[in-house]
Write a protein that holds these residues in place. Structure first.
Motif, PDB file in Angstrom:
ATOM      1  N   ARG A  11       0.793  -1.099  -0.108  1.00 53.01           N
ATOM      2  CA  ARG A  11       0.063  -0.094   0.027  1.00 53.01           C
ATOM      3  C   ARG A  11       0.828   1.242  -0.111  1.00 53.01           C
ATOM      4  O   ARG A  11       0.576   2.311  -0.745  1.00 53.01           O
ATOM      5  N   GLN A  12       1.976   1.256   0.762  1.00 53.61           N
ATOM      6  CA  GLN A  12       2.831   2.383   0.864  1.00 53.61           C
ATOM      7  C   GLN A  12       3.581   2.491  -0.653  1.00 53.61           C
ATOM      8  O   GLN A  12       3.527   3.779  -1.012  1.00 53.61           O
ATOM      9  N   LEU A  13       3.955   1.511  -1.084  1.00 56.08           N
ATOM     10  CA  LEU A  13       4.487   1.689  -2.378  1.00 56.08           C
ATOM     11  C   LEU A  13       3.584   2.033  -3.381  1.00 56.08           C
ATOM     12  O   LEU A  13       4.060   2.770  -4.441  1.00 56.08           O
ATOM     13  N   ALA A  14       2.341   1.586  -3.358  1.00 52.36           N
ATOM     14  CA  ALA A  14       1.200   2.253  -4.239  1.00 52.36           C
ATOM     15  C   ALA A  14       1.414   3.560  -4.521  1.00 52.36           C
ATOM     16  O   ALA A  14       1.233   4.289  -5.490  1.00 52.36           O
ATOM     17  N   ALA A  15       1.377   4.117  -3.035  1.00 52.39           N
ATOM     18  CA  ALA A  15       1.377   5.639  -2.847  1.00 52.39           C
ATOM     19  C   ALA A  15       2.389   6.178  -3.579  1.00 52.39           C
ATOM     20  O   ALA A  15       2.264   7.336  -4.376  1.00 52.39           O
ATOM     21  N   SER A  16       3.546   5.675  -3.617  1.00 53.89           N
ATOM     22  CA  SER A  16       4.768   6.407  -4.048  1.00 53.89           C
ATOM     23  C   SER A  16       4.519   6.113  -5.834  1.00 53.89           C
ATOM     24  O   SER A  16       5.043   7.128  -6.312  1.00 53.89           O
ATOM     25  N   LEU A  17       3.894   5.102  -6.329  1.00 55.53           N
ATOM     26  CA  LEU A  17       3.623   5.044  -7.657  1.00 55.53           C
ATOM     27  C   LEU A  17       2.934   5.671  -8.049  1.00 55.53           C
ATOM     28  O   LEU A  17       2.796   6.295  -9.148  1.00 55.53           O
ATOM     29  N   ALA A  18       1.904   6.218  -7.407  1.00 53.22           N
ATOM     30  CA  ALA A  18       0.564   7.221  -7.987  1.00 53.22           C
ATOM     31  C   ALA A  18       1.219   8.464  -8.304  1.00 53.22           C
ATOM     32  O   ALA A  18       0.475   9.329  -8.819  1.00 53.22           O
ATOM     33  N   ALA A  19       2.252   8.796  -7.788  1.00 56.47           N
ATOM     34  CA  ALA A  19       2.828  10.245  -8.065  1.00 56.47           C
ATOM     35  C   ALA A  19       3.595  10.284  -9.363  1.00 56.47           C
ATOM     36  O   ALA A  19       3.735  11.491  -9.891  1.00 56.47           O
ATOM     37  N   ARG A  20       3.631   9.171 -10.127  1.00 54.77           N
ATOM     38  CA  ARG A  20       4.225   9.121 -11.480  1.00 54.77           C
ATOM     39  C   ARG A  20       3.171   9.658 -12.498  1.00 54.77           C
ATOM     40  O   ARG A  20       2.009   9.551 -12.329  1.00 54.77           O
ATOM     41  N   VAL A  21       3.622  10.302 -13.623  1.00 54.54           N
ATOM     42  CA  VAL A  21       2.699  10.709 -14.578  1.00 54.54           C
ATOM     43  C   VAL A  21       2.067   9.429 -15.175  1.00 54.54           C
ATOM     44  O   VAL A  21       1.045   9.590 -15.498  1.00 54.54           O
ATOM     45  N   VAL A  22       2.888   8.535 -15.545  1.00 54.57           N
ATOM     46  CA  VAL A  22       2.211   7.420 -16.513  1.00 54.57           C
ATOM     47  C   VAL A  22       1.704   6.341 -15.480  1.00 54.57           C
ATOM     48  O   VAL A  22       2.594   5.973 -14.634  1.00 54.57           O
ATOM     49  N   ALA A  23       0.740   5.849 -15.609  1.00 55.79           N
ATOM     50  CA  ALA A  23       0.258   4.756 -14.848  1.00 55.79           C
ATOM     51  C   ALA A  23       0.621   3.512 -15.306  1.00 55.79           C
ATOM     52  O   ALA A  23       0.563   3.123 -16.612  1.00 55.79           O
ATOM     53  N   PRO A  24       0.910   2.388 -14.283  1.00 51.42           N
ATOM     54  CA  PRO A  24       1.129   1.127 -14.870  1.00 51.42           C
ATOM     55  C   PRO A  24      -0.041   0.569 -15.474  1.00 51.42           C
ATOM     56  O   PRO A  24      -1.277   0.628 -14.988  1.00 51.42           O
ATOM     57  N   THR A  25       0.289  -0.464 -16.534  1.00 52.53           N
ATOM     58  CA  THR A  25      -1.002  -1.269 -17.086  1.00 52.53           C
ATOM     59  C   THR A  25      -0.997  -2.762 -16.684  1.00 52.53           C
ATOM     60  O   THR A  25      -1.782  -3.475 -16.981  1.00 52.53           O
ATOM     61  N   LEU A  26       0.314  -3.106 -16.115  1.00 52.09           N
ATOM     62  CA  LEU A  26       0.385  -4.532 -15.694  1.00 52.09           C
ATOM     63  C   LEU A  26       1.512  -4.665 -14.853  1.00 52.09           C
ATOM     64  O   LEU A  26       2.579  -4.022 -14.555  1.00 52.09           O
ATOM     65  N   ILE A  27       1.272  -5.242 -13.609  1.00 51.03           N
ATOM     66  CA  ILE A  27       2.026  -5.611 -12.463  1.00 51.03           C
ATOM     67  C   ILE A  27       2.434  -7.086 -12.441  1.00 51.03           C
ATOM     68  O   ILE A  27       1.876  -8.037 -12.785  1.00 51.03           O
ATOM     69  N   LEU A  28       3.947  -7.045 -12.440  1.00 51.20           N
ATOM     70  CA  LEU A  28       4.503  -8.539 -12.364  1.00 51.20           C
ATOM     71  C   LEU A  28       5.283  -8.514 -10.868  1.00 51.20           C
ATOM     72  O   LEU A  28       6.094  -7.887 -10.915  1.00 51.20           O
ATOM     73  N   ALA A  29       4.777  -9.729 -10.428  1.00 53.32           N
ATOM     74  CA  ALA A  29       5.343  -9.873  -9.054  1.00 53.32           C
ATOM     75  C   ALA A  29       6.383 -11.004  -8.922  1.00 53.32           C
ATOM     76  O   ALA A  29       6.536 -12.048  -9.794  1.00 53.32           O
ATOM     77  N   LEU A  30       7.457 -10.755  -8.219  1.00 57.10           N
ATOM     78  CA  LEU A  30       8.602 -11.881  -8.289  1.00 57.10           C
ATOM     79  C   LEU A  30       8.395 -12.675  -7.095  1.00 57.10           C
ATOM     80  O   LEU A  30       7.961 -12.078  -5.778  1.00 57.10           O
ATOM     81  N   PRO A  31       7.758 -14.111  -7.027  1.00 59.69           N
ATOM     82  CA  PRO A  31       7.428 -14.936  -6.259  1.00 59.69           C
ATOM     83  C   PRO A  31       8.734 -15.289  -5.260  1.00 59.69           C
ATOM     84  O   PRO A  31       9.930 -15.286  -5.939  1.00 59.69           O
ATOM     85  N   ARG A  32       8.586 -15.694  -4.049  1.00 63.14           N
ATOM     86  CA  ARG A  32       7.410 -15.604  -3.389  1.00 63.14           C
ATOM     87  C   ARG A  32       7.095 -14.432  -2.784  1.00 63.14           C
ATOM     88  O   ARG A  32       5.834 -13.875  -2.886  1.00 63.14           O
ATOM     89  N   GLY A  33       8.013 -13.631  -2.298  1.00 64.05           N
ATOM     90  CA  GLY A  33       7.765 -12.450  -1.223  1.00 64.05           C
ATOM     91  C   GLY A  33       7.325 -11.228  -1.730  1.00 64.05           C
ATOM     92  O   GLY A  33       6.551 -10.456  -1.301  1.00 64.05           O
ATOM     93  N   GLY A  34       7.434 -11.268  -3.451  1.00 67.93           N
ATOM     94  CA  GLY A  34       7.145 -10.171  -3.708  1.00 67.93           C
ATOM     95  C   GLY A  34       5.457  -9.886  -4.213  1.00 67.93           C
ATOM     96  O   GLY A  34       4.838  -9.010  -4.501  1.00 67.93           O
ATOM     97  N   ARG A  43      -4.130  -3.833  -6.944  1.00 68.62           N
ATOM     98  CA  ARG A  43      -5.304  -3.466  -6.369  1.00 68.62           C
ATOM     99  C   ARG A  43      -5.511  -1.975  -6.563  1.00 68.62           C
ATOM    100  O   ARG A  43      -6.543  -1.408  -6.717  1.00 68.62           O
ATOM    101  N   ALA A  44      -4.546  -1.156  -6.176  1.00 65.24           N
ATOM    102  CA  ALA A  44      -4.514   0.439  -6.152  1.00 65.24           C
ATOM    103  C   ALA A  44      -5.009   0.838  -7.512  1.00 65.24           C
ATOM    104  O   ALA A  44      -5.517   2.102  -7.697  1.00 65.24           O
ATOM    105  N   PHE A  45      -4.573   0.279  -8.323  1.00 59.65           N
ATOM    106  CA  PHE A  45      -4.356   0.691  -9.962  1.00 59.65           C
ATOM    107  C   PHE A  45      -5.446   0.008 -10.769  1.00 59.65           C
ATOM    108  O   PHE A  45      -5.701   0.373 -11.921  1.00 59.65           O
ATOM    109  N   ALA A  46      -6.029  -1.190 -10.425  1.00 53.18           N
ATOM    110  CA  ALA A  46      -7.305  -1.959 -10.645  1.00 53.18           C
ATOM    111  C   ALA A  46      -6.538  -2.230 -12.340  1.00 53.18           C
ATOM    112  O   ALA A  46      -7.007  -2.305 -13.415  1.00 53.18           O
ATOM    113  N   VAL A  47      -5.240  -2.917 -12.352  1.00 52.39           N
ATOM    114  CA  VAL A  47      -4.613  -3.564 -13.379  1.00 52.39           C
ATOM    115  C   VAL A  47      -4.344  -4.806 -13.085  1.00 52.39           C
ATOM    116  O   VAL A  47      -4.244  -5.321 -12.018  1.00 52.39           O
TER     117      VAL A  47
END
Length: 217
Positions: A11-34, A43-47
């Motif tokens: 949630r804190q990381l999403a807030a940092s990303l929200a300050a960017r001009v271009v929003a993400p269109t795909l999130i790729l997670a590194l398993p497992r911890g990511g 969830r924050a960007f609904a992508v």
């Protein structure tokens, strides 16, 4: 401690990303911890959320010490200096690659549960992990995302070592790191709860993200 747990970090990381001009269109997670971190970002960007299979190559005498990494698509990176210092032979490296590639294939098949990989072609892809130590696994992941056709690759982590952040900044289009301490002793030291993430939790997070996205549409 900067984060209560991985969900809070996301949630804190999403807030940092929200300050960017271009929003993400795909999130790729590194398993497992990511994956729990990435769930909150998606969830924050609904992508869409997908895993990007990547694994550390650990030193023979100390598996926690990275000498390289592999990722989907046959990507492999090796820190030659670290491997030499740790006594990694070519024979040992070949065996390590064989073993880790088998485990990588097993994990990806388990996590996707028959679903195809999300199409990254032309995407603003954000790779998410729970932290950067050496940065070698993230480096392999960035290269794998580019190979999947992402138009822009952003690496986003809650906490990272300064050297790793600098290295990845030369490879990714952008690095978003919520906390960069002067010296990173251990990623887990920035979390109140840094319990291991199970295969079952990874699969559950991916199902949760897919269900929420379908409902939103």
């Amino acid at each position: 401690m900067g984060f209560a747990d991985r969900r809070d970090a996301g949630r804190q990381l999403a807030a940092s990303l929200a300050a960017r001009v271009v929003a993400p269109t795909l999130i790729l997670a590194l398993p497992r911890g990511g994956v729990p971190v990435a769930l909150e970002v998606a969830r924050a960007f609904a992508v869409p959320l997908d895993v990007l299979g990547a694994r550390k190559l650990g030193a023979p005498a100390n598996p926690e010490r990275a000498v390289g990494a592999i990722a989907e698509g046959g990507v492999a990176v090796l820190d030659q200096h670290a491997a030499s210092r740790c006594g990694v032979t070519q024979e040992g490296l070949d065996e390590m690659l064989r073993r880790e590639r088998e485990e990588l294939a097993r994990q990806v098949a388990l996590y996707r549960a028959g679903r195809p990989a999300q199409d990254a072609t032309g995407a603003v892809a954000v790779i998410v992990d729970d932290g950067l130590a050496t940065g070698l696994t993230a480096l392999a992941a960035v290269r794998a995302a580019r190979a999947r056709g992402a138009a822009s690759v952003i690496l986003a982590v809650p906490v990272g070592a300064p050297q790793a952040v600098a290295m990845l900044s030369e490879e990714a289009d952008e690095v978003v790191c919520h906390t960069v301490p002067r010296r990173l002793r251990a990623v887990g030291g920035f979390y109140g709860d840094f319990s291991p993430v199970s295969d079952e939790e990874v699969a559950s997070c991916l199902r949760e993200a897919a269900t929420e996205l379908e409902v939103a549409r």
